[in-house]
Write a protein that holds these residues in place. Structure first.
Motif, short mmCIF file in Angstrom:
data_model
loop_
_atom_site.label_atom_id
_atom_site.label_comp_id
_atom_site.label_asym_id
_atom_site.label_seq_id
_atom_site.Cartn_x
_atom_site.Cartn_y
_atom_site.Cartn_z
N ARG A 144 0.80 -1.21 -0.17
CA ARG A 144 0.14 0.34 0.03
C ARG A 144 0.72 1.34 0.34
O ARG A 144 0.37 1.85 -0.41
N SER A 145 2.31 1.08 0.43
CA SER A 145 3.23 2.63 0.32
C SER A 145 4.30 3.02 -0.51
O SER A 145 4.51 1.87 -0.93
N ALA A 146 4.45 3.23 -1.09
CA ALA A 146 4.78 4.00 -2.08
C ALA A 146 5.58 5.15 -1.23
O ALA A 146 5.86 6.39 -1.15
N MET A 147 6.90 5.18 -1.62
CA MET A 147 8.18 6.03 -1.10
C MET A 147 9.19 6.36 -2.31
O MET A 147 10.41 4.97 -1.98
N PRO A 148 9.44 7.17 -2.65
CA PRO A 148 10.91 7.13 -3.55
C PRO A 148 12.06 7.67 -2.59
O PRO A 148 12.12 8.04 -0.95
N SER A 149 12.77 7.21 -3.80
CA SER A 149 14.47 7.54 -3.23
C SER A 149 14.49 9.00 -3.13
O SER A 149 13.13 10.18 -3.24
#
Length: 253
Positions: A40-45
């Motif tokens: 459920r989670s999107a975390m970019p660099s």
């Protein structure tokens, strides 16, 4: 200034943004990769447009004007310094979504991260930069429903790892002071949150937050409150004592 808060979606699950902060070399990158693997989670660099946009917010004028929101979107997506390119998004589409969105800086920034989450088939967006520990009030102002994960690594390990990085130019004392500052920021953030909760409970029914302060003289518009205060720095009279404490931490290895 704030983004449109969406505490939960149709399923009742939280959509609140999450910010990962901490002293450099405390494990924030490892946690970023773990959270990005969550279904459920999107975390970019790491990107570099959140704090930069906040610092330049008055330059874009009143964001009630769609043309100003489009200018802000072009500024975010078109500059190499913002590292927007690492997100792999269509700059034109994101800019138009910002222009069509709500008239606040927080909403514009959240639009970018939501687009990234959609690109990866995720419902919830997150962000991480170790230096955000110095900017928690800024983040809370733009994202009042945000959640924070503050990583605290043993000072001896964090300092030793930081000193081993080729990009770090400070000495062991400055590394120790950075670790100490990150820990102090956590304490300050907890105290501020507790104070805010007490103040909110003390308000009479129907009373909301006070209106935003006017823009600083000479600025083009009122895209937010007065420019942020500079991050707190140790006063000259306290540097000697701080260095002594830092040496105590190092000597305990």
């Amino acid at each position: 200034m704030t983004h449109d808060a969406h505490h939960s979606g149709p399923s009742g699950r939280s959509h609140r943004p999450v910010f990962v902060i901490g002293c450099p070399r405390s494990g924030t990158t490892l946690l970023q990769q773990m959270l990005h693997c969550h279904p459920r989670s999107a975390m970019p660099s790491e990107t570099r447009f959140v704090h930069a946009a906040y610092e330049e917010r008055h330059a874009f004028g009143a964001l009630e004007d769609a043309a100003n929101r489009r200018e802000l979107g072009e500024w975010i997506t078109g500059r190499k310094a913002t590292k927007f390119a690492v997100l792999g998004l269509d700059a034109g589409l994101v800019t138009e979504e910002i222009a069509a969105g709500p008239p606040t800086l927080g909403s514009a920034l959240a639009t970018v991260f939501r687009a990234y989450a959609r690109e990866h088939g995720k419902e919830r967006w997150s962000d991480k930069r170790p230096s955000y520990f110095r900017r928690v009030p800024m983040l809370r102002r733009m994202f009042p429903d945000a959640q924070f994960v503050h990583l605290v690594r043993d000072g001896r390990d964090a300092i030793g790892s930081l000193k081993g990085m080729p990009w770090y130019k400070g000495d062991v004392v400055s590394a120790a002071l950075t670790w100490r500052e990150a820990g102090s920021a956590r304490v300050r953030a907890v105290r501020r949150a507790a104070t805010a909760r007490r103040a909110a409970r003390a308000l009479p029914p129907g009373r909301g937050a006070p209106p935003p302060r006017p823009a600083a003289p000479g600025r083009r518009g009122a895209a937010g409150p007065h420019p942020r205060a500079q991050p707190g720095r140790l006063a000259a009279a306290r540097v000697g004592a701080a260095r002594a404490r830092a040496r105590t931490v190092i000597g305990a290895q």
